[in-house]
Structures are given as C-alpha cells and as structure tokens.
Write an enzyme that holds these catalytic residues in place. Structure first.
Site, PDB file in Angstrom:
ATOM      1  N   ASP A 104       0.786  -1.242   0.000  1.00 27.27           N
ATOM      2  CA  ASP A 104       0.000   0.000   0.000  1.00 27.27           C
ATOM      3  C   ASP A 104       0.817   1.291   0.000  1.00 27.27           C
ATOM      4  OD1 ASP A 104       0.809   0.294   2.717  1.00 27.27           O
ATOM      5  OD2 ASP A 104      -0.975  -0.741   3.449  1.00 27.27           O
ATOM      6  N   HIS A 129       6.450  -7.854  -1.067  1.00 25.20           N
ATOM      7  CA  HIS A 129       5.435  -8.262  -2.046  1.00 25.20           C
ATOM      8  C   HIS A 129       5.160  -7.200  -3.106  1.00 25.20           C
ATOM      9  CE1 HIS A 129       3.852 -11.427   1.065  1.00 25.20           C
ATOM     10  NE2 HIS A 129       4.941 -11.819   0.430  1.00 25.20           N
ATOM     11  N   CYS A 137       6.233  -4.298 -16.951  1.00 25.50           N
ATOM     12  CA  CYS A 137       5.901  -4.759 -18.296  1.00 25.50           C
ATOM     13  C   CYS A 137       6.000  -6.280 -18.364  1.00 25.50           C
ATOM     14  CB  CYS A 137       6.839  -4.123 -19.326  1.00 25.50           C
ATOM     15  SG  CYS A 137       6.514  -4.707 -20.998  1.00 25.50           S
ATOM     16  N   SER A 203      -0.841 -12.303   9.763  1.00 31.42           N
ATOM     17  CA  SER A 203      -1.355 -13.606  10.187  1.00 31.42           C
ATOM     18  C   SER A 203      -0.235 -14.642  10.232  1.00 31.42           C
ATOM     19  CB  SER A 203      -2.469 -14.062   9.238  1.00 31.42           C
ATOM     20  OG  SER A 203      -1.986 -14.102   7.912  1.00 31.42           O
TER      21      SER A 203
HETATM   22  C1  BJW Z   1      -4.248  -6.251  13.067  1.00 31.28           C
HETATM   23  C2  BJW Z   1      -5.177  -5.216  13.106  1.00 31.28           C
HETATM   24  C3  BJW Z   1      -4.766  -4.024  13.718  1.00 31.28           C
HETATM   25  C4  BJW Z   1      -6.070  -6.868  12.039  1.00 31.28           C
HETATM   26  N1  BJW Z   1      -3.530  -3.933  14.253  1.00 31.28           N
HETATM   27  N2  BJW Z   1      -3.058  -6.142  13.615  1.00 31.28           N
HETATM   28  C5  BJW Z   1       5.792 -22.944   2.628  1.00 31.28           C
HETATM   29  C6  BJW Z   1       4.722 -23.546   3.267  1.00 31.28           C
HETATM   30  C7  BJW Z   1       3.438 -23.441   2.743  1.00 31.28           C
HETATM   31  C8  BJW Z   1       3.195 -22.733   1.571  1.00 31.28           C
HETATM   32  C9  BJW Z   1       4.261 -22.133   0.934  1.00 31.28           C
HETATM   33  C10 BJW Z   1       5.534 -22.248   1.462  1.00 31.28           C
HETATM   34  N3  BJW Z   1       6.373 -21.541   0.646  1.00 31.28           N
HETATM   35  C11 BJW Z   1       5.651 -20.982  -0.348  1.00 31.28           C
HETATM   36  C12 BJW Z   1       4.358 -21.321  -0.210  1.00 31.28           C
HETATM   37  C13 BJW Z   1       3.254 -20.895  -1.127  1.00 31.28           C
HETATM   38  C14 BJW Z   1       2.726 -19.502  -0.842  1.00 31.28           C
HETATM   39  C15 BJW Z   1       2.179 -19.482   0.574  1.00 31.28           C
HETATM   40  O1  BJW Z   1       2.766 -18.969   1.496  1.00 31.28           O
HETATM   41  N4  BJW Z   1       0.990 -20.025   0.746  1.00 31.28           N
HETATM   42  C16 BJW Z   1       0.349 -20.061   2.066  1.00 31.28           C
HETATM   43  C17 BJW Z   1      -0.815 -19.062   2.094  1.00 31.28           C
HETATM   44  C18 BJW Z   1      -0.082 -21.473   2.346  1.00 31.28           C
HETATM   45  N5  BJW Z   1       3.738 -18.488  -1.053  1.00 31.28           N
HETATM   46  C19 BJW Z   1       4.035 -17.994  -2.256  1.00 31.28           C
HETATM   47  O2  BJW Z   1       3.496 -18.422  -3.267  1.00 31.28           O
HETATM   48  C20 BJW Z   1       5.083 -16.903  -2.323  1.00 31.28           C
HETATM   49  N6  BJW Z   1       6.040 -17.222  -3.313  1.00 31.28           N
HETATM   50  C21 BJW Z   1       6.963 -18.177  -3.155  1.00 31.28           C
HETATM   51  O3  BJW Z   1       7.041 -18.830  -2.126  1.00 31.28           O
HETATM   52  O4  BJW Z   1       7.824 -18.325  -4.217  1.00 31.28           O
HETATM   53  C22 BJW Z   1       8.678 -19.470  -4.246  1.00 31.28           C
HETATM   54  C23 BJW Z   1       7.963 -20.531  -5.016  1.00 31.28           C
HETATM   55  C24 BJW Z   1       7.662 -20.294  -6.349  1.00 31.28           C
HETATM   56  C25 BJW Z   1       7.001 -21.278  -7.082  1.00 31.28           C
HETATM   57  C26 BJW Z   1       6.601 -22.461  -6.441  1.00 31.28           C
HETATM   58  C27 BJW Z   1       6.904 -22.660  -5.094  1.00 31.28           C
HETATM   59  C28 BJW Z   1       7.599 -21.683  -4.382  1.00 31.28           C
HETATM   60  C29 BJW Z   1       4.436 -15.582  -2.750  1.00 31.28           C
HETATM   61  C30 BJW Z   1       3.434 -15.078  -1.781  1.00 31.28           C
HETATM   62  C31 BJW Z   1       2.773 -13.809  -2.340  1.00 31.28           C
HETATM   63  C32 BJW Z   1       1.678 -13.275  -1.440  1.00 31.28           C
HETATM   64  N7  BJW Z   1       0.943 -12.275  -2.153  1.00 31.28           N
HETATM   65  C33 BJW Z   1      -0.095 -11.542  -1.464  1.00 31.28           C
HETATM   66  C34 BJW Z   1      -0.770 -10.591  -2.477  1.00 31.28           C
HETATM   67  C35 BJW Z   1       0.161  -9.415  -2.783  1.00 31.28           C
HETATM   68  C36 BJW Z   1      -0.355  -8.521  -3.846  1.00 31.28           C
HETATM   69  C37 BJW Z   1      -1.627  -7.826  -3.500  1.00 31.28           C
HETATM   70  O5  BJW Z   1      -1.808  -7.259  -2.408  1.00 31.28           O
HETATM   71  O6  BJW Z   1      -2.491  -7.823  -4.361  1.00 31.28           O
HETATM   72  O7  BJW Z   1       0.453 -10.799  -0.383  1.00 31.28           O
HETATM   73  S1  BJW Z   1      -1.317 -12.576  -0.673  1.00 31.28           S
HETATM   74  C38 BJW Z   1      -1.513 -11.561   0.752  1.00 31.28           C
HETATM   75  O8  BJW Z   1      -1.026 -12.268   1.920  1.00 31.28           O
HETATM   76  C39 BJW Z   1      -0.574 -10.373   0.543  1.00 31.28           C
HETATM   77  C40 BJW Z   1      -0.015 -10.177   1.931  1.00 31.28           C
HETATM   78  O9  BJW Z   1       1.182  -9.441   1.878  1.00 31.28           O
HETATM   79  C41 BJW Z   1       0.131 -11.595   2.427  1.00 31.28           C
HETATM   80  C42 BJW Z   1       0.213 -11.710   3.918  1.00 31.28           C
HETATM   81  O10 BJW Z   1      -0.977 -11.288   4.522  1.00 31.28           O
HETATM   82  P1  BJW Z   1      -0.927 -10.503   5.909  1.00 31.28           P
HETATM   83  O11 BJW Z   1      -0.254  -9.226   5.752  1.00 31.28           O
HETATM   84  O12 BJW Z   1      -0.442 -11.402   6.967  1.00 31.28           O
HETATM   85  O13 BJW Z   1      -2.479 -10.154   6.105  1.00 31.28           O
HETATM   86  P2  BJW Z   1      -3.654 -11.071   6.741  1.00 31.28           P
HETATM   87  O14 BJW Z   1      -4.937 -10.493   6.293  1.00 31.28           O
HETATM   88  O15 BJW Z   1      -3.420 -12.499   6.483  1.00 31.28           O
HETATM   89  O16 BJW Z   1      -3.482 -10.851   8.312  1.00 31.28           O
HETATM   90  C43 BJW Z   1      -3.741  -9.609   8.908  1.00 31.28           C
HETATM   91  C44 BJW Z   1      -3.386  -9.705  10.384  1.00 31.28           C
HETATM   92  O17 BJW Z   1      -3.556  -8.415  10.961  1.00 31.28           O
HETATM   93  C45 BJW Z   1      -4.268 -10.674  11.189  1.00 31.28           C
HETATM   94  O18 BJW Z   1      -3.443 -11.512  11.988  1.00 31.28           O
HETATM   95  C46 BJW Z   1      -5.104  -9.753  12.073  1.00 31.28           C
HETATM   96  O19 BJW Z   1      -5.393 -10.321  13.363  1.00 31.28           O
HETATM   97  C47 BJW Z   1      -4.204  -8.559  12.212  1.00 31.28           C
HETATM   98  N8  BJW Z   1      -4.885  -7.273  12.466  1.00 31.28           N
HETATM   99  N9  BJW Z   1      -6.343  -5.605  12.508  1.00 31.28           N
HETATM  100  C48 BJW Z   1      -2.727  -4.998  14.223  1.00 31.28           C
HETATM  101  N10 BJW Z   1      -5.620  -2.933  13.819  1.00 31.28           N
HETATM  102 ZN    ZN Z   2       7.856  -3.213 -22.138  1.00 29.75          ZN
END
Ligand code: BJW
Ligand code: ZN
Length: 254
Positions: A104, A129, A137, A203
């Site tokens: 953001d 991320h 591109c 999370s």
């Molecule tokens: C508050 C609050 C307040 C609320 N104050 N707190 C190992 C094990 C298992 C799976 C995998 C692994 N390694 C890789 C994977 C696959 C995958 C993955 O992790 N999957 C799991 C979900 C199971 N990972 C990937 O694919 C990553 N790439 C990768 O590993 O490449 C190597 C590879 C390549 C090819 C094959 C295999 C490996 C890439 C991950 C990309 C994540 N992308 C996103 C979207 C970004 C773009 C966009 O925004 O459009 O990123 S998904 C989304 O989740 C976003 C976030 O950055 C990310 C994390 O979320 P976050 O920030 O934790 O948010 P929430 O909503 O989950 O939690 C919010 C928290 O706030 C909560 O706890 C609330 O309680 C709290 N809260 N109010 C303080 N006021």
């Molecule tokens: Zn280009």
C-alpha cells in the site's frame, strides 16, 4: 494488554542494539486498507486463485486489472496512521530495519512525512510483495508508476508499456511467484542480525515472509508480536501485545 506486558516489551526494544520490524496488512487496517484474512478481509469476498496468481492474469487480465484498479482507488484514499508514524520515527532514529509485506505504500508516505526535509532513507521499508502503485511490463520488465484510474473495459484499454507497448501488470508478488532475491536476502539478513524482531499485524501464514522472525530466533534473539488475535507465531514470541497497531505502537515506541 496490561501495563506490565507493555513495559516488558518496551524494555526488550530499548535493550536491543538492532531491531527488525516485519509488518502485514493489520498495520494499515486502521487507515482503512482491508486486510486479506480478517472478518472483512479481501479473501472473504474474492478468491486469490482468480485474482492473485500469474495463471489468473494470463486467463483473464481484464478481471485482474479491474480488481487492482478498484484497490488502487480504495488504497489511494488512505493515509498513514499513528502506527506507521511511530515506526517511521523509530527507524529514522537508527538501529531499525523496516520490512513489509504490504503493497500500500503507507510506510513510505509515513517516512517522508516524519523526515520532512531530512533524508527518509532509513525509514523506507523493504517491500517483500512489491508495490500496488507500480506497473511492470509483461515483456521487457520495465517498471513505471501506476497511479490514476484503470480502464478495464477491453484488452485495448488496459495499461500498456511506455517502452515497448506490451501489456503491463501490477508490480506485486502473486502466489507461486518468486520474491525479489535482493529484497529477500536483505530482509533475512536484517532479521539474522537483529536482537528483536517486532512483528506487527500479520497472520504469519504466507511464506517465505513468515520465516523472517525465525531468523532472529535462530540467532538467539526474541520476537515481540503486536496483533489483536493469536497467530502461529504467538507461542514463539517473548512478548505478545494484543491490541490494534495504531494504539499499541505509539505506546511501545514513543
Ligand atoms: C491487526 C489489526 C490491527 C487486524 N492492528 N493487527 C511454505 C509452506 C506453505 C506454503 C508455501 C511455502 N512456501 C511458499 C508457499 C506458497 C505460498 C504461501 O505462502 N501459501 C500459504 C498461504 C499457504 N507463497 C508464495 O506463493 C510466495 N512465493 C513463493 O514462495 O515463491 C517461491 C515458489 C515459487 C514457485 C513455487 C513454489 C515456491 C508468494 C506469496 C505472495 C503473497 N501475495 C499476497 C498478495 C500481494 C499482492 C496484493 O496485495 O495484491 O500478499 S497474498 C496476501 O497475503 C498479501 C499479503 O502481503 C500476504 C500476507 O498477509 P498478511 O499481511 O499477513 O495479512 P492477513 O490479512 O493475512 O493478516 C492480517 C493480520 O492483521 C491478522 O493476523 C489480524 O489479526 C491482524 N490485524 N487488525 C494490528 N488494527
Ligand atoms: Zn515493455
């Protein structure tokens, strides 16, 4: 969160020579940016496999661009909260590396606001991320700014590369995509060198970001978690502050 818990966490941070702060969507929740997995989180109304994978973009770029256009509009109206500002102040003071999963841009806005005429560099985050307001591109990988409305009515109106004319995509990391190697290395390096990893509003479910605090633990450091809810990391944290980031962080770092 009791006054004792707050004081305990403050003491850990004050005693640390180096701190790494890892933030997630929760830190921006009080700015009005939706989280992903909370009650009103994006993944409650949208399926990540339809919108946040390279396959989804190849299948239906119009749908994906429509969603990112909507998010740009929504996030573009948000401003940093007291949590972003407290972290920026602490990072500008030195000894803290800021790492974020958020796309953001609010940490950067906070850094510039707090730095004023000074150099904001020390408070600029490593963005694991990518960035919502940047395009990449799909052919030549050139980066360009991505602000303003997106017309996703047909393929011809979608954003095009200013250099080669190919289709642009948001410069964010989707599921199944690799994170930028330099950003990842710098983040794990900072965590491995830190005495304290301060984990805010994530999370701790998405990898490899969720492994970053483990690098601090492995070198004998400690984790402080700020989150209203329990996460898989909570049991490994020395101090857990259950409260919203915009209230807890100014008290913790002020
Ligand atoms: C508050 C609050 C307040 C609320 N104050 N707190 C190992 C094990 C298992 C799976 C995998 C692994 N390694 C890789 C994977 C696959 C995958 C993955 O992790 N999957 C799991 C979900 C199971 N990972 C990937 O694919 C990553 N790439 C990768 O590993 O490449 C190597 C590879 C390549 C090819 C094959 C295999 C490996 C890439 C991950 C990309 C994540 N992308 C996103 C979207 C970004 C773009 C966009 O925004 O459009 O990123 S998904 C989304 O989740 C976003 C976030 O950055 C990310 C994390 O979320 P976050 O920030 O934790 O948010 P929430 O909503 O989950 O939690 C919010 C928290 O706030 C909560 O706890 C609330 O309680 C709290 N809260 N109010 C303080 N006021
Ligand atoms: Zn280009």
């Amino acid at each position: 969160m009791t006054p004792g818990e707050l004081e305990g966490a403050r003491a850990l941070l004050e005693g640390a020579r180096r701190v790494v702060a890892l933030t997630g969507a929760g830190i921006s929740a009080e700015s009005g940016v939706p989280t992903f997995r909370g009650e009103d989180g994006l993944w409650k109304s949208f399926r990540p496999e339809d919108l946040a994978t390279p396959e989804a973009f190849r299948r239906d770029p119009l749908l994906v661009w429509e969603w990112y256009g909507w998010r740009r509009e929504k996030v573009g109206a948000c401003t940093p909260n007291a949590g972003h500002l407290a972290l920026a102040r602490r990072a500008l003071g030195g000894g803290m590396t800021l790492v974020t999963q958020n796309v953001d841009g609010l940490h950067e806005t906070a850094a510039r606001a707090v730095a004023g005429a000074a150099d904001p560099e020390a408070a600029l985050p490593l963005e694991l991320h990518g960035a919502l307001f940047r395009n990449r591109c799909t052919r030549c990988a050139a980066l360009s700014e991505g602000r303003g409305p997106v017309d996703a009515s047909c393929l011809e109106t979608l954003p095009r590369c200013p250099s080669c004319g190919a289709l642009l995509r948001p410069d964010v990391v989707w599921f199944g995509e690799m994170l930028d190697a330099k950003v990842l290395q710098a983040s794990f390096g900072a965590a491995a060198a830190a005495d304290v990893c301060l984990v805010v509003g994530t999370s701790s479910l998405v990898y490899p970001a969720a492994s970053i605090p483990l690098a601090t633990l492995e070198r004998g450091g400690t984790v402080v978690e700020v989150n209203p809810h329990e996460t898989p990391l909570s049991s490994r944290a020395r101090a857990v502050l259950r409260g919203p980031a915009a209230q807890v962080l100014p008290a913790l770092l002020g």
